[in-house]
Design a protein around this motif. Structure first.
Motif, PDB file in Angstrom:
ATOM      1  N   LYS A  50       0.843  -1.189   0.000  1.00  0.00           N
ATOM      2  CA  LYS A  50       0.000   0.000   0.000  1.00  0.00           C
ATOM      3  C   LYS A  50       0.882   1.244   0.000  1.00  0.00           C
ATOM      4  N   PRO A  51       0.783   2.058  -1.065  1.00  0.00           N
ATOM      5  CA  PRO A  51       1.557   3.310  -1.099  1.00  0.00           C
ATOM      6  C   PRO A  51       1.043   4.295  -0.065  1.00  0.00           C
ATOM      7  N   ARG A  52       1.977   4.922   0.640  1.00  0.00           N
ATOM      8  CA  ARG A  52       1.593   5.965   1.600  1.00  0.00           C
ATOM      9  C   ARG A  52       1.439   7.323   0.904  1.00  0.00           C
ATOM     10  N   GLN A  53       2.185   7.521  -0.171  1.00  0.00           N
ATOM     11  CA  GLN A  53       2.150   8.805  -0.877  1.00  0.00           C
ATOM     12  C   GLN A  53       2.290   8.542  -2.370  1.00  0.00           C
ATOM     13  N   VAL A  54       1.298   8.986  -3.144  1.00  0.00           N
ATOM     14  CA  VAL A  54       1.287   8.779  -4.593  1.00  0.00           C
ATOM     15  C   VAL A  54       1.166  10.131  -5.277  1.00  0.00           C
ATOM     16  N   LYS A  55       1.957  10.340  -6.322  1.00  0.00           N
ATOM     17  CA  LYS A  55       1.850  11.561  -7.136  1.00  0.00           C
ATOM     18  C   LYS A  55       1.449  11.138  -8.540  1.00  0.00           C
ATOM     19  N   VAL A  56       0.350  11.708  -9.052  1.00  0.00           N
ATOM     20  CA  VAL A  56      -0.169  11.330 -10.367  1.00  0.00           C
ATOM     21  C   VAL A  56      -0.047  12.498 -11.327  1.00  0.00           C
ATOM     22  N   PHE A  57       0.503  12.228 -12.502  1.00  0.00           N
ATOM     23  CA  PHE A  57       0.609  13.222 -13.560  1.00  0.00           C
ATOM     24  C   PHE A  57      -0.214  12.755 -14.759  1.00  0.00           C
ATOM     25  N   ALA A  58      -1.088  13.637 -15.264  1.00  0.00           N
ATOM     26  CA  ALA A  58      -1.770  13.368 -16.527  1.00  0.00           C
ATOM     27  C   ALA A  58      -0.841  13.845 -17.638  1.00  0.00           C
ATOM     28  N   VAL A  59      -0.437  12.943 -18.521  1.00  0.00           N
ATOM     29  CA  VAL A  59       0.557  13.278 -19.542  1.00  0.00           C
ATOM     30  C   VAL A  59       0.145  12.697 -20.884  1.00  0.00           C
ATOM     31  N   PRO A  60       0.628  13.301 -21.993  1.00  0.00           N
ATOM     32  CA  PRO A  60       0.331  12.767 -23.317  1.00  0.00           C
ATOM     33  C   PRO A  60       0.983  11.419 -23.537  1.00  0.00           C
ATOM     34  N   GLY A  61       0.461  10.671 -24.505  1.00  0.00           N
ATOM     35  CA  GLY A  61       0.960   9.333 -24.799  1.00  0.00           C
ATOM     36  C   GLY A  61       2.435   9.298 -25.102  1.00  0.00           C
ATOM     37  N   SER A  62       2.963  10.331 -25.767  1.00  0.00           N
ATOM     38  CA  SER A  62       4.382  10.341 -26.126  1.00  0.00           C
ATOM     39  C   SER A  62       5.264  10.318 -24.892  1.00  0.00           C
ATOM     40  N   VAL A  63       4.790  10.982 -23.805  1.00  0.00           N
ATOM     41  CA  VAL A  63       5.575  10.999 -22.581  1.00  0.00           C
ATOM     42  C   VAL A  63       5.487   9.641 -21.897  1.00  0.00           C
ATOM     43  N   LEU A  64       4.297   9.014 -21.963  1.00  0.00           N
ATOM     44  CA  LEU A  64       4.155   7.686 -21.384  1.00  0.00           C
ATOM     45  C   LEU A  64       5.125   6.707 -22.042  1.00  0.00           C
ATOM     46  N   GLU A  65       5.269   6.788 -23.357  1.00  0.00           N
ATOM     47  CA  GLU A  65       6.178   5.902 -24.067  1.00  0.00           C
ATOM     48  C   GLU A  65       7.616   6.154 -23.656  1.00  0.00           C
ATOM     49  N   GLU A  66       7.967   7.429 -23.436  1.00  0.00           N
ATOM     50  CA  GLU A  66       9.325   7.796 -23.055  1.00  0.00           C
ATOM     51  C   GLU A  66       9.725   7.179 -21.730  1.00  0.00           C
TER      52      GLU A  66
END
Length: 356
Positions: free
Chosen positions: A335-351
């Motif tokens: 169980k993560p105690r601290q999570v940071k979520v970024f919404a990013v374009p697909g190109s960044v996900l691939e990177e």
């Protein structure tokens, strides 16, 4: 002396080394330019020094235009990674060099040169080596002599390009602490380039994280580590687990865990290895995973686990690892105690790929 970088750009052919850089460095601050090789940090340092010319933008010292000033007119001291000491000169003469080559009307008397050089050698705690030659010194001693030589001309700004890059780990740590103490004594505006995150976080007042010729984030060491402004900063500063997910409304599904997130779209969730709890039994909102390997590394125990197609890394204290008594093949819950979520374009996900 304060340094102001205004819209500085630099290209080498079709390669964009610096892309519209803005940066203000107050008087007396120690700033680290941090980033991977090729991100533009050394080019920016050389432009501040006057060793490189910007294609666009301005450089100001203490509010005065310095963009077109020659390097010798900028009152800047520069320390190179590989010392650049004169092998045929003694330690004393290396430090005295900048004072001896000044124009005659600016040159100090010999007695004053000797006094200043010996004062600097005492400052870097190497006055007892004044008559030796660079070949007779260790790497750490040579770098301290290079720093004394840069300080001899009483610069208003001190610039250091990977100053400890050629040294072994133990010497690097000792010199980092020494540089911080020296800066606190002298309060000279200083900028140093490094790709070593630990070095930047330990030594600097502020850290400028650079990537592909741009500034990703500027902040105190704690700010850039604890509150990264982008996926790149999160990945670059310390180990991190990356989960791919789909953001729905104001929530992101990360396995069975949910975390506050940006608007709808593809997303990545980042969790540091030390921010994950492990239990043998199910936890509300936990992820089921299988232990792949357990490594004891100094005071920490690093555990590698598999969850679906993700490889997850967790860092535990030795005490906690002893209590859990983990073994390869065990089923556990995370169980993560601290999570940071970024919404990013697909190109960044691939990177950034998947997993750790």
């Amino acid at each position: 002396m304060s340094i102001e970088i205004c819209g500085v750009g630099k290209n080498f052919g079709n390669f964009v080394a610096l892309d519209n850089i803005d940066l203000n460095i107050p008087t007396g601050e120690l700033v680290a330019l941090l980033g991977p090789s090729g991100c533009g940090k050394t080019t920016l340092l050389r432009i501040i020094a006057g060793m490189e010319t910007a294609d666009s933008g301005h450089v100001k010292f203490a509010g005065e235009e310095a963009t077109h000033l020659h390097a010798r007119e900028r009152q800047v001291g520069f320390v190179f990674q590989h010392y650049a000491l004169f092998r045929h000169m003694s330690v004393f003469e290396n430090v005295a060099f900048g004072l001896r080559v000044k124009p005659k009307h600016e040159r100090l008397l010999e007695a004053e040169i000797r006094r200043r050089v010996m004062d600097l050698l005492k400052l870097v705690q190497l006055d007892w080596l004044a008559e030796r030659y660079p070949s007779q010194l260790s790497g750490g001693q040579r770098q301290r002599i290079a720093l004394a030589r840069a300080l001899a001309v009483e610069p208003k700004v001190l610039l250091l390009d990977e100053p400890f890059g050629a040294l072994d780990t133990k010497v690097r740590k000792e010199l980092r602490r020494w540089l911080r103490r020296l800066h606190d004594e002298m309060h000279i505006s200083s900028v140093f380039v490094t790709h070593d995150q630990e070095e930047a976080l330990e030594v600097a007042d502020r850290v400028v994280v650079m990537n592909q010729g741009r500034v990703e984030q500027i902040g105190t060491p704690d700010e850039v580590y604890s509150s990264p402004a982008s996926p790149f900063v999160y990945q670059f500063l310390g180990n991190v687990n990356v989960f791919h997910s789909r953001v729905h409304g104001n929530w992101a599904d990360v396995g069975r865990d949910v975390s506050a997130a940006p608007p709808d779209g593809e997303a990545m969730a980042f969790v540091r290895p030390h921010d994950i709890d492990i239990e043998h039994g199910p936890m509300t909102g936990g992820l089921e995973a299988t232990v792949q390997d357990v490594h004891a590394i100094g005071p920490l125990v690093r555990v590698e686990l598999a969850h679906a197609s993700e490889l997850i890394e967790v860092e535990l204290t030795r005490e906690r690892a002893t209590v859990l008594n983990l073994a390869k093949g065990q089923q556990v819950w995370l169980k993560p105690r601290q999570v940071k979520v970024f919404a990013v374009p697909g190109s960044v996900l691939e990177e950034y790929g998947s997993g750790i």
